[in-house]
Design an enzyme around this catalytic site. Structure first.
Site, PDB file in Angstrom:
ATOM      1  N   MET A   1      25.344  38.045  47.005  1.00 26.42           N
ATOM      2  CA  MET A   1      25.963  36.877  46.383  1.00 26.42           C
ATOM      3  C   MET A   1      25.546  36.739  44.922  1.00 26.42           C
ATOM      4  O   MET A   1      26.354  36.354  44.072  1.00 26.42           O
ATOM      5  CB  MET A   1      25.644  35.602  47.164  1.00 26.42           C
ATOM      6  CG  MET A   1      26.266  35.565  48.549  1.00 26.42           C
ATOM      7  SD  MET A   1      28.049  35.880  48.582  1.00 26.42           S
ATOM      8  CE  MET A   1      28.651  34.563  47.549  1.00 26.42           C
ATOM      9  N   GLU A   2      24.312  37.076  44.617  1.00 26.45           N
ATOM     10  CA  GLU A   2      23.845  37.000  43.231  1.00 26.45           C
ATOM     11  C   GLU A   2      24.632  37.976  42.353  1.00 26.45           C
ATOM     12  O   GLU A   2      25.048  37.632  41.243  1.00 26.45           O
ATOM     13  CB  GLU A   2      22.338  37.283  43.162  1.00 26.45           C
ATOM     14  CG  GLU A   2      21.481  36.148  43.661  1.00 26.45           C
ATOM     15  CD  GLU A   2      21.510  35.898  45.166  1.00 26.45           C
ATOM     16  OE1 GLU A   2      21.051  34.831  45.602  1.00 26.45           O
ATOM     17  OE2 GLU A   2      22.002  36.770  45.931  1.00 26.45           O
TER      18      GLU A   2
ATOM     19  N   ASP B   1      37.023  32.532  28.880  1.00 26.09           N
ATOM     20  CA  ASP B   1      36.768  31.353  28.054  1.00 26.09           C
ATOM     21  C   ASP B   1      36.703  31.701  26.572  1.00 26.09           C
ATOM     22  O   ASP B   1      37.267  30.998  25.743  1.00 26.09           O
ATOM     23  CB  ASP B   1      35.472  30.684  28.495  1.00 26.09           C
ATOM     24  CG  ASP B   1      35.143  29.475  27.633  1.00 26.09           C
ATOM     25  OD1 ASP B   1      36.000  28.567  27.534  1.00 26.09           O
ATOM     26  OD2 ASP B   1      34.037  29.434  27.057  1.00 26.09           O
TER      27      ASP B   1
ATOM     28  N   HIS C   1      20.147  31.252  49.966  1.00 24.97           N
ATOM     29  CA  HIS C   1      18.731  30.984  49.710  1.00 24.97           C
ATOM     30  C   HIS C   1      18.489  31.038  48.202  1.00 24.97           C
ATOM     31  O   HIS C   1      19.042  31.903  47.527  1.00 24.97           O
ATOM     32  CB  HIS C   1      17.856  32.037  50.399  1.00 24.97           C
ATOM     33  CG  HIS C   1      17.910  31.966  51.885  1.00 24.97           C
ATOM     34  ND1 HIS C   1      18.894  32.581  52.616  1.00 24.97           N
ATOM     35  CD2 HIS C   1      17.105  31.347  52.774  1.00 24.97           C
ATOM     36  CE1 HIS C   1      18.691  32.345  53.900  1.00 24.97           C
ATOM     37  NE2 HIS C   1      17.612  31.597  54.025  1.00 24.97           N
TER      38      HIS C   1
END
Length: 157
Positions: free
Chosen positions: A113-114, A128, A78
């Site tokens: 999930m966040e 990176d 969501h």
């Protein structure tokens, strides 16, 4: 126990949270990054400075930005407006970088999930920004450490 993202025909579906109760929900996820000695040698005053800038500060911002975009990245999540998101970075006893991302919301659905996306993207940002120094960087793990609110709480031992 059944998968919540599958309907009765086994097709992918978004969970209907319409009948759930609103509650305060939190989740903390952790990613661990192992940096080789040539990268760790660049650590000064708790951060690594590269031509791209402050590594840990950039990773913190990237983690927060990613947590806010989780609904765009994970197909059945969501879209959520987080109440808060905090990312912290420190070195552990093994000289590994430990990234903790805590997301909070008052809503009908959780924020695991966040938190996981935030910690993961912070780890990828460190990779990176440091890869010019070495490609021998290993993102060891990403895992949920704790969650509160919803059906059941969880805390990793």
């Amino acid at each position: 126990m059944e998968f919540t993202h599958l309907d009765e025909k086994g097709q992918a579906t978004m969970v209907d949270v319409g009948e759930k109760q609103i509650s305060r929900r939190t989740a903390t996820a952790r990613s661990v990054v192992s940096l080789p000695s040539e990268v760790l040698a660049q650590l000064v005053n708790g951060d690594i400075q590269t031509k791209k800038g402050s590594v840990f500060q950039t990773a913190i911002i990237a983690g927060i930005m990613a947590a806010k975009k989780t609904g765009d990245l994970i197909p059945l999540c969501h879209p959520l407006g987080l109440d808060n998101c905090q990312v912290s970075i420190h070195l552990n006893e093994e000289q590994e970088v430990v990234i903790d991302c805590t997301a909070t919301i008052t809503a009908k659905t959780g924020v695991e999930m966040e938190a996981l996306v935030g910690a993961s993207i912070a780890a990828l940002t460190i990779y990176d920004m440091c890869k010019a120094l070495s490609h021998d960087i290993v993102i060891r793990e990403t895992k949920l450490m704790e969650k509160t609110g919803g059906k059941r709480d969880f805390k990793r031992a």
